[in-house]
Design a protein around this motif. Structure first.
Motif, PDB file in Angstrom:
ATOM      1  N   UNK B 221      -6.521  49.045 -23.045  1.00  0.00           N
ATOM      2  CA  UNK B 221      -6.675  47.599 -23.197  1.00  0.00           C
ATOM      3  C   UNK B 221      -5.308  46.930 -23.315  1.00  0.00           C
ATOM      4  N   UNK B 222      -5.282  45.645 -23.009  1.00  0.00           N
ATOM      5  CA  UNK B 222      -4.059  44.842 -23.162  1.00  0.00           C
ATOM      6  C   UNK B 222      -4.373  43.672 -24.070  1.00  0.00           C
ATOM      7  N   UNK B 223      -3.382  43.206 -24.789  1.00  0.00           N
ATOM      8  CA  UNK B 223      -3.537  42.068 -25.695  1.00  0.00           C
ATOM      9  C   UNK B 223      -2.444  41.063 -25.342  1.00  0.00           C
ATOM     10  N   UNK B 224      -2.848  39.874 -24.874  1.00  0.00           N
ATOM     11  CA  UNK B 224      -1.867  38.939 -24.292  1.00  0.00           C
ATOM     12  C   UNK B 224      -1.961  37.581 -24.944  1.00  0.00           C
ATOM     13  N   UNK B 225      -0.800  37.012 -25.252  1.00  0.00           N
ATOM     14  CA  UNK B 225      -0.734  35.657 -25.792  1.00  0.00           C
ATOM     15  C   UNK B 225      -0.282  34.666 -24.726  1.00  0.00           C
ATOM     16  N   UNK B 230       2.189  39.673 -19.611  1.00  0.00           N
ATOM     17  CA  UNK B 230       0.948  40.405 -19.787  1.00  0.00           C
ATOM     18  C   UNK B 230       1.140  41.520 -20.814  1.00  0.00           C
ATOM     19  N   UNK B 231       0.154  41.674 -21.682  1.00  0.00           N
ATOM     20  CA  UNK B 231       0.156  42.701 -22.717  1.00  0.00           C
ATOM     21  C   UNK B 231       1.261  42.490 -23.755  1.00  0.00           C
ATOM     22  N   UNK B 232       1.589  41.226 -23.975  1.00  0.00           N
ATOM     23  CA  UNK B 232       2.502  40.857 -25.071  1.00  0.00           C
ATOM     24  C   UNK B 232       1.761  39.869 -25.954  1.00  0.00           C
ATOM     25  N   UNK B 233       1.522  40.262 -27.188  1.00  0.00           N
ATOM     26  CA  UNK B 233       0.758  39.400 -28.083  1.00  0.00           C
ATOM     27  C   UNK B 233       1.661  38.344 -28.704  1.00  0.00           C
ATOM     28  N   UNK B 234       1.044  37.229 -29.074  1.00  0.00           N
ATOM     29  CA  UNK B 234       1.796  36.149 -29.734  1.00  0.00           C
ATOM     30  C   UNK B 234       1.499  36.168 -31.227  1.00  0.00           C
ATOM     31  N   UNK B 235       2.350  35.451 -31.984  1.00  0.00           N
ATOM     32  CA  UNK B 235       2.155  35.329 -33.433  1.00  0.00           C
ATOM     33  C   UNK B 235       1.963  33.862 -33.770  1.00  0.00           C
TER      34      UNK B 235
END
Lengths: 112, 480
Positions: B221-225, B230-235
């Motif tokens: 799975x990928x988690x994207x902000x 792509x596949x970089x989450x945000x805070x």
């Protein structure tokens, strides 16, 4: 049960009306003629709230609506139906909804 | 009697509202043959107007301009959705055969062209090397005025307009609604540019909303902000620095060279940039969001905007001037409620001039300046037509025509449509009229309207299938 059957038949009637074909040349011919303030307002309000899903009253994202009885149109606008959102009085006051209905009646008449 | 009631209920449900059960009937969803024989006989116009074919057999034409002698020039895109690459070209339309003025690099689509002071200015979309603005002389010598524009994603560098000694152009966004996702893999660019993402024009602060999807660049799975690769989450509270050039904006450069400036931003795909010489104002037709990807949006109209300098037009948290968090109708069926991606809104969003059909792909735009042609001061908009079901389902085809818009009232009226019971391309009607109008340009004297018709683009089994050699140039004028 009679009442439920009546509602179902009405829903079928509406969907058949939505499927009915209309003359598409009326707008090209400048009809309906917008010759009153209410029609003018109805047209502008229609463009703002309805045109993008029901282009010219015909099907697009949503179904065609020219054949839908006015009381059902009002019900659907105020309560939504399926993916169609509701437009409450705060967003679309009664006077503007009345004018949209009047405008659609004129469009329907012109497209016969 | 009970059986009758159940039968009636089932019939009513199936025929009326149930979006999930319903299929899609878009204009490209046809089993028609992918060949074309165009004829003006199958097109309807207002009384007193006529339409004729000027050129046909073109491959993916996108824009037309005229030189100071009335010569006609057309751009062929060189790149089409479906990830199809050909050679972008600038052609002069002669009577017999188009003459190639200039052939470009494999970096299309060429989306627009304008002529000014002896040269052609072309917007090169940027699918492989970033967007560019090219200057091409009449004898085919090219130079690059601007490059490295963020055009490698879903939307590209668009449609130059020359005004007040500047070249204005649109720069579309990388993504549908701010988040790189599986739909961008389908477009083809995610594997080419795995770290590409949208770029804000000013500093923004993120709400920290992330979206899970399959990992199209690896496994699992990928988690994207938003505004991130792509596949970089945000805070929550994360700042993304603004930059120029940015995506989702109208930009400009001085014709004599100089700094690139932001005119307006927060526009998803500002494709149809046009100067209204009557009002001395700039307008743009923007393509609204689709029901696809990690953050699908339902029911987003295309919009005609007046371009106001310094304004933020709301993307990715607004549609047509309405906030996504306050208007539940934009939530796609079967998807999670829409949350704002930005913690703080960069400005007050203007109100649209007009709302155009959802999925209509309202593209190239021009204004009538002639009483002789008629409808002086109104915008004419080419509607490329829906790309359903990839952009979302439609009840019937949307677009595939030319409409006129009164900027004072927002009233949209058909101007050139195909004969038949519904809107839809000629191929859908099994007829010979318009396929996919992509732009309109008035002649210099304002008496004729040229319609650039891209040609056949079918939508079958999830694939986008553009057909070469089916492009047509039409000319509409008043009957004498």
């Amino acid at each position: 049960m009679q009442k439920i059957r009546l509602i179902i038949i009405l829903a079928l009637f509406v969907s058949l009306q939505a499927a009915c074909h209309r003359n598409r040349t009326a707008a090209l011919e400048g009809r309906p003629v917008i010759n009153s303030e209410r029609l003018k307002n109805g047209q502008v309000m229609y463009m703002r709230y309805c045109e993008s899903c029901h282009p010219g009253g015909s099907a697009g994202l949503g179904p065609g609506i020219l054949g839908t009885p006015s009381f059902l149109k009002r019900f659907q606008v105020r309560h939504g139906l399926g993916t169609m959102p509701a437009f409450k009085k705060e967003t679309l006051p009664k006077k503007d909804l009345d004018d949209i209905i009047l405008y659609l009646k004129a469009v329907k008449k012109a497209s016969k | 009697m009970k059986t009758l009631n159940y039968a009636l209920l089932l019939a009513a449900l199936c025929s009326t509202s149930c979006y999930s059960f319903r299929g899609s009937k878009g204009g490209g969803q046809t089993t028609a043959a992918a060949t074309r024989q165009a004829s003006a006989d199958d097109i309807l116009l207002p009384a007193g107007y006529q339409i004729e074919i000027v050129a046909e057999g073109l491959s993916y034409p996108t824009a037309l301009t005229t030189d100071d002698k009335g010569g006609l020039y057309v751009t062929e895109a060189g790149y089409v959705y479906g990830d199809v690459f050909t050679t972008p070209r600038l052609l002069r339309l002669n009577n017999s055969q188009p003459e190639v003025i200039y052939s470009g690099d494999k970096n299309g689509p060429w989306t627009g062209v304008t002529y000014h002071d002896g040269s052609f200015y072309i917007s090169e979309g940027g699918q492989t090397a970033g967007g560019k603005i090219l200057k091409v002389t009449r004898d085919g010598k090219a130079s690059v005025l601007l490059d490295s524009l963020p055009g490698m994603g879903d939307h590209h560098t668009n449609n130059p307009v020359i005004w007040k000694d500047h070249l204005y152009f649109g720069q579309g966004t990388a993504t549908n609604s701010g988040v790189v996702g599986p739909d961008n893999a389908d477009f083809g660019w995610l594997k080419r540019f795995p770290t590409f993402h949208d770029l804000p024009c000013e500093d923004i602060v993120l709400a920290g909303v992330n979206f899970e999807s399959n990992n199209h660049l690896g496994t699992g799975k990928a988690n994207t902000g938003a505004y991130l690769p792509f596949n970089t989450a945000s805070r929550p509270g994360q700042t993304i620095k603004g930059c120029i050039p940015c995506s989702g904006a109208i930009l400009r450069i001085p014709l004599r060279g100089g700094k690139t400036e932001v005119v307006a931003w927060g526009l998803r795909n500002p494709y149809g940039l046009a100067l209204d010489r009557t009002r001395n104002k700039l307008y743009v037709a923007e393509n609204g969001a689709d029901d696809r990807g990690s953050r699908p949006i339902f029911g987003a109209p295309d919009v005609l905007w007046e371009v106001k300098e310094g304004a933020w037009y709301g993307w990715p948290d607004y549609v047509a001037g309405l906030s996504l968090k306050d208007h539940k109708g934009f939530k796609a069926p079967g998807s999670a409620p829409l949350k704002p991606l930005l913690l703080k809104e960069p400005g007050e969003v203007p109100k649209p001039v007009a709302k155009l059909g959802v999925h209509s792909s309202s593209n190239g735009t021009d204004f009538s300046t002639s009483d002789q042609f008629g409808f002086k001061g109104e915008a004419f908009v080419a509607q490329f037509g829906d790309m359903a079901p990839n952009v979302g389902k439609v009840w019937k085809p949307v677009g595939f025509k030319v409409v006129r818009v009164d900027p004072e009232t927002g009233v949209v009226t058909n101007f050139a449509i195909n004969k038949g019971k519904h809107d839809g391309p000629a191929s859908w009607h099994r007829a010979r009229g318009l396929e996919r109008p992509v732009s309109v340009t008035f002649s210099a004297d304002g008496k004729s309207l040229y319609v650039v018709d891209f040609g056949i683009m079918l939508m079958r089994d999830g694939q986008v299938l553009p057909q070469p050699n089916t492009g047509v140039i039409w000319k509409i004028s008043k009957k004498s």
